[in-house]
Design an enzyme around this catalytic site. Structure first.
Site, PDB file in Angstrom:
ATOM      1  N   ASP A  16       0.902  -1.162  -0.125  1.00  0.00           N
ATOM      2  CA  ASP A  16       0.059   0.001   0.002  1.00  0.00           C
ATOM      3  C   ASP A  16       0.808   1.272   0.024  1.00  0.00           C
ATOM      4  O   ASP A  16       2.089   1.367   0.633  1.00  0.00           O
ATOM      5  CB  ASP A  16      -0.974   0.025   1.268  1.00  0.00           C
ATOM      6  N   GLY A  17       0.281   2.312  -0.546  1.00  0.00           N
ATOM      7  CA  GLY A  17       1.125   3.559  -0.619  1.00  0.00           C
ATOM      8  C   GLY A  17       1.528   4.055  -2.006  1.00  0.00           C
ATOM      9  O   GLY A  17       2.151   5.000  -2.040  1.00  0.00           O
ATOM     10  N   GLY A  19      -0.112   5.416  -4.347  1.00  0.00           N
ATOM     11  CA  GLY A  19      -0.932   6.525  -4.703  1.00  0.00           C
ATOM     12  C   GLY A  19      -0.235   7.769  -4.126  1.00  0.00           C
ATOM     13  O   GLY A  19       0.008   8.821  -4.921  1.00  0.00           O
ATOM     14  N   ARG A  20      -0.082   7.548  -2.853  1.00  0.00           N
ATOM     15  CA  ARG A  20       0.311   8.724  -2.010  1.00  0.00           C
ATOM     16  C   ARG A  20       1.879   9.031  -2.543  1.00  0.00           C
ATOM     17  O   ARG A  20       2.273  10.307  -2.453  1.00  0.00           O
ATOM     18  CB  ARG A  20       0.477   8.324  -0.442  1.00  0.00           C
ATOM     19  N   HIS A  33       2.147   3.247  -9.115  1.00  0.00           N
ATOM     20  CA  HIS A  33       2.043   1.667  -9.480  1.00  0.00           C
ATOM     21  C   HIS A  33       3.095   1.189 -10.134  1.00  0.00           C
ATOM     22  O   HIS A  33       3.682   0.088  -9.906  1.00  0.00           O
ATOM     23  CB  HIS A  33       0.578   1.363 -10.108  1.00  0.00           C
ATOM     24  N   ARG A  67     -12.330   2.430  -7.748  1.00  0.00           N
ATOM     25  CA  ARG A  67     -11.405   3.751  -8.042  1.00  0.00           C
ATOM     26  C   ARG A  67     -11.916   4.206  -9.243  1.00  0.00           C
ATOM     27  O   ARG A  67     -12.552   3.683 -10.023  1.00  0.00           O
ATOM     28  CB  ARG A  67     -10.101   3.116  -8.049  1.00  0.00           C
ATOM     29  N   LEU A 127      11.161 -20.412  -5.316  1.00  0.00           N
ATOM     30  CA  LEU A 127      10.008 -19.604  -4.645  1.00  0.00           C
ATOM     31  C   LEU A 127       8.492 -19.721  -5.166  1.00  0.00           C
ATOM     32  O   LEU A 127       8.475 -19.461  -6.492  1.00  0.00           O
ATOM     33  CB  LEU A 127      10.474 -18.078  -4.755  1.00  0.00           C
TER      34      LEU A 127
END
Ligand code: IPE
Ligand code: IPE
Ligand code: MG
Length: 245
Positions: A16-17, A19-20, A33, A67, A127
């Protein structure tokens, strides 16, 4: 052992974060993004190097359709572009990719890209990389229950429900990280995170580098995971390890 760090087998991340991060730089949100994808690429590599066996990331939630249309289409385009650009490198690094979420709402082009990426990397073991896209914890529990109901006759137990869930191919996450400073789960792994250690970082996802991941893992290795037991019941070696850390 002594001071050896405990590396989580399975790390899950709410990225998250973005956009900011972009807004602070007077850039469109989609630029955040894009930067987030660069950081994710480095994170996958670092997890592989550390010996983490499963990495699960939240890339697009069931609620993110709400959105603005240009951001949603930007995210869809980014996924399509990443599928063609990133998969050969993942293959070279021994990463097995899985997409987790409701694919029915995605375009035919994206859906075939997802299936191809999964098929191409199916033989890799270094992985396991789960990308949660159009995913929600409530969607997952609901679709699992619907599967059991449709099959009929099967007892509904924690085990049968777990086996019908979208992450049935991996053990539950040991560590769930959320970047961006919000202290909430936002419909991520509602079932699977029952006993995960939670770690919240104020760093925005585009700033979450290898050092930040190391810090989260160091924090994790100092936790005492009791699973309902008392501290005294835990194996003495586990306690000694924690004290030494
Ligand atoms: C997370 O970053 C990525 C997605 C939800 C797709 P955000 O886009 O939510 O970034 P902020 O929280 O608005 O800064
Ligand atoms: C969670 O972030 C979803 C992803 C990171 C993909 P959001 O930004 O959508 O969460 P809220 O809306 O702040 O809870
Ligand atoms: Mg957000």
């Amino acid at each position: 052992m002594g001071t050896a760090r405990t590396v989580p087998h399975h790390i899950a991340i709410v990225m998250d974060g973005n956009g900011r991060w972009a807004t602070k730089r007077f850039l469109p949100r989609v630029a955040g993004h894009k930067k987030g994808l660069d950081v994710l690429r480095a994170c996958v590599r670092h997890c592989g190097d550390l010996g983490v066996k499963v990495l699960t990331v939240f890339a697009f939630s069931s609620e993110n359709w709400n959105r603005p249309a240009d951001e949603v289409s930007g995210l869809m385009e980014l996924l399509a572009a990443a599928l063609s650009r990133e998969v050969p490198q993942l293959q070279a690094e021994g990463v097995r990719i899985h997409f987790v979420g409701d694919r029915s709402a995605l375009s035919e082009k994206v859906r075939s890209g997802l299936a191809q990426a999964e098929a191409l990397t199916a033989g890799n073991h270094r992985l396991v990389f789960n990308v949660c896209f159009n995913y929600g914890g409530r969607w997952d529990i609901t679709q699992a229950a619907a599967q059991l109901a449709a099959r009929g006759g099967e007892a509904i137990t924690e085990l049968s429900l777990s086996r019908a869930m979208a992450l049935a191919h991996v053990p539950d996450p040991d560590l769930v990280i959320r970047t961006g400073g919000e202290l909430r789960i936002s419909n991520f792994l509602l079932w699977q995170a029952a006993y995960s250690e939670l770690y919240f970082s104020d760093k925005l996802w585009p700033e979450f580098d290898a050092a930040a991941l190391d810090k989260a893992i160091a924090d994790y290795s100092r936790r005492e995971r009791r699973f309902g037991r008392t501290s005294e019941q835990l194996a003495p070696s586990a306690r000694a390890n924690r004290k030494a850390a």
